[in-house]
Scaffold this active site. Structure first.
Site, PDB file in Angstrom:
ATOM      1  N   ASN A 227       0.858  -1.195   0.000  1.00  0.00           N
ATOM      2  CA  ASN A 227       0.000   0.000   0.000  1.00  0.00           C
ATOM      3  C   ASN A 227       0.889   1.238   0.000  1.00  0.00           C
ATOM      4  O   ASN A 227       2.107   1.134  -0.097  1.00  0.00           O
ATOM      5  CB  ASN A 227      -0.935  -0.026   1.211  1.00  0.00           C
ATOM      6  N   ASP A 296      -4.997  -6.268   4.841  1.00  0.00           N
ATOM      7  CA  ASP A 296      -6.112  -7.030   5.408  1.00  0.00           C
ATOM      8  C   ASP A 296      -6.164  -8.434   4.805  1.00  0.00           C
ATOM      9  O   ASP A 296      -6.717  -9.347   5.401  1.00  0.00           O
ATOM     10  CB  ASP A 296      -7.438  -6.306   5.137  1.00  0.00           C
ATOM     11  N   LYS A 306       8.662 -17.595 -10.186  1.00  0.00           N
ATOM     12  CA  LYS A 306       7.922 -16.506 -10.831  1.00  0.00           C
ATOM     13  C   LYS A 306       6.729 -17.051 -11.625  1.00  0.00           C
ATOM     14  O   LYS A 306       6.898 -17.970 -12.442  1.00  0.00           O
ATOM     15  CB  LYS A 306       8.869 -15.742 -11.757  1.00  0.00           C
ATOM     16  N   PHE A 340      -4.720   3.431  14.544  1.00  0.00           N
ATOM     17  CA  PHE A 340      -4.954   4.451  13.524  1.00  0.00           C
ATOM     18  C   PHE A 340      -6.073   3.945  12.618  1.00  0.00           C
ATOM     19  O   PHE A 340      -6.296   2.741  12.508  1.00  0.00           O
ATOM     20  CB  PHE A 340      -3.687   4.670  12.676  1.00  0.00           C
ATOM     21  N   LYS A 354     -13.918   0.949  14.846  1.00  0.00           N
ATOM     22  CA  LYS A 354     -12.622   0.259  15.012  1.00  0.00           C
ATOM     23  C   LYS A 354     -12.124   0.381  16.452  1.00  0.00           C
ATOM     24  O   LYS A 354     -11.588  -0.568  17.005  1.00  0.00           O
ATOM     25  CB  LYS A 354     -11.584   0.853  14.050  1.00  0.00           C
ATOM     26  N   LYS A 358     -11.610  -3.079  18.282  1.00  0.00           N
ATOM     27  CA  LYS A 358     -10.214  -3.465  18.541  1.00  0.00           C
ATOM     28  C   LYS A 358      -9.783  -3.122  19.975  1.00  0.00           C
ATOM     29  O   LYS A 358      -8.633  -3.257  20.324  1.00  0.00           O
ATOM     30  CB  LYS A 358      -9.312  -2.806  17.500  1.00  0.00           C
TER      31      LYS A 358
END
Ligand code: PMT
Length: 419
Positions: A227, A296, A306, A340, A354, A358
């Protein structure tokens, strides 16, 4: 709320200068002693007499207008200020501030002051998004100048977009919040010069575990899923935590830049590696801050050689990774847990969901669709929630400043808990 506070209000030359009258009036109503400095062009939009009448103080615009021979006006005002607020701040004054120019009463005062400075930009949308203006604003934010972001809507020039000066009532709220947070701060304060010896004790004896960067989930030996996280937010937290005296353990996945010097850095790749590394450090940590962007999902199978290009399409089966934060939330005993949330919509609702799921003590929400916030930027704009709701809504500021605010809040809550 503002009793006894001296606010030097800089008014510069845009159509939003007319709002300076309401702003003055609101600040004065809340007990502030407001001293206005106008740029020459501001006088095209609003008169000195209006602002003088509302503030009951002389209004300055000429650097050489020395009304009181016992002082030098711009130095006197610079020293007197508890806060210098520039509203509206035109592209011109922002440029001058960024480059340290001092060619009128306002800009000389701005250079001479050691008080905190906030600006409330107002201009045409294309001016606001011009790379030069954006770069100047980033420079100011990185120097600690508070930014009261303009709103979106119909602009006086006829365009619809971002650039409308924030409404006076909202500016007053930001100013009040600034002073109330300052009053509730511990006596120590981070200076901007990097010598943080004064507050070296705030997290002394505490172990702070920080995660940063984006995890890498392998598809095959040459390809992976990741990301946009650069690691800047997590690195800023780790750096400031160390400056505050903590024993910092930094777990970093893929990042763009080098981590801060003199820190214990443990490098990991995937979410599973991060999970294992975090668990090894968790038991004796006092504060755990999960600024990393963790995948996730990961590929169900990692090819050992490969993958070859075979058909027109290819399907990759993904399976859920362990939610590290959720897992820590279930395990925690005395640890102060901070998560976060990177969101693009319904920020508050997702953040609070969240936080609860959490089992975090605090959750830092960043709307990553906003300019200057979230991934890769030097700055961030965050809201911090606890189980009762919003605790801090911070303006756009340098990531190190976000880190400072967050760590001070965590230190204060941890202290309250143990006392
Ligand atoms: O690194 P930068 O370029 O400076 O960018 C900063 C940032 C945008 C990455 C940072 O400010 C941020 O928001 N980090 C969290 C990003 C994220 O993954 O958010 P989330 O909403 O998907 O996850 C919520 C929380 O759960 C996070 O604390 C995350 O670390 C944690 N999580 C998520 C998934 C998972 N499998 N395990 C986790 O622990």
């Amino acid at each position: 709320m503002l009793n006894g506070k001296v606010i030097v209000l800089g008014v510069t030359g845009g159509i939003a200068a007319y709002k300076a009258a309401t702003l003055c009036s609101r600040l004065v109503q809340r007990g502030a002693d407001v001293h206005v400095i106008m740029s020459e062009s501001a006088k095209q939009f609003i008169t000195e007499l209006t602002l003088q009448t509302l503030t009951k103080n002389p209004v300055y615009s000429d650097t050489f207008d020395e009304r009181d021979p016992s002082v030098v006006s711009h130095i006197h005002l610079a020293d007197l200020a508890d806060l210098v607020l520039v509203a509206p701040a035109t592209a011109n004054v922002i440029g001058k501030m960024a480059h340290g120019l001092a060619d009128d009463m306002l800009t000389t005062t701005l250079l001479a002051t050691t008080a905190p400075v906030m600006i409330s930009p107002a201009m045409n949308v294309h001016m606001y998004t011009h790379p030069a203006v954006m770069a100047n604003m980033e420079t100011l934010v990185s120097r600690g100048v508070g930014m009261i972001e303009p709103g979106e809507g119909l602009l006086a020039c006829g365009y619809i977009g971002k650039g409308r000066m924030e409404e006076p009532d909202s500016i007053v709220e930001v100013v009040e919040r600034f002073f109330s947070e300052r009053n509730s701060e511990p006596a120590v304060k981070l200076d901007k010069g990097g010598d943080h010896s004064m507050e070296a004790n705030l997290l002394h004896g505490k172990k702070v575990l920080v995660t940063a960067g984006g995890t890498i989930e392998r598809i095959d030996p040459v390809r992976y899923i990741t990301n946009d996280s650069s690691g800047k937010m997590g690195f800023a937290i780790a750096k400031v935590a160390k400056q505050l005296g903590a024993n910092v353990h930094l777990i970093a996945a893929h990042t763009d830049e080098a981590p801060p010097a003199d820190l214990n850095v443990e490098r990991v790749g995937s979410a599973e590696e991060m999970y294992e590394a975090v668990l090894r450090q968790f038991a004796d940590s006092d504060i755990v801050i999960k600024a990393a962007a963790v995948a996730d999902y990961r590929p169900a199978q990692v090819a050992t050689s490969k993958l070859k290009k075979l058909g027109e399409t290819m399907t990759l089966e993904l399976v859920k990774t362990t939610d590290i934060l959720e897992n820590l939330g279930q395990r925690k005993s005395s640890q102060f847990l901070i998560g976060f949330a990177a969101e693009t919509n319904s920020v508050e609702a997702f953040a609070r969901e969240k936080l609860e799921r959490k089992n975090c003590d605090l959750l830092v929400a960043n709307d990553v669709s906003q300019e200057g916030a979230g991934f890769r930027t030097e700055t961030n704009r965050v809201q911090i929630y606890d189980a009762k709701g919003l605790v801090l809504d911070l303006p756009l500021m340098a990531k190190e400043e976000v880190a400072e605010q967050l760590l001070k809040l965590a230190a204060e809550r941890l202290g309250r808990r143990s006392s």
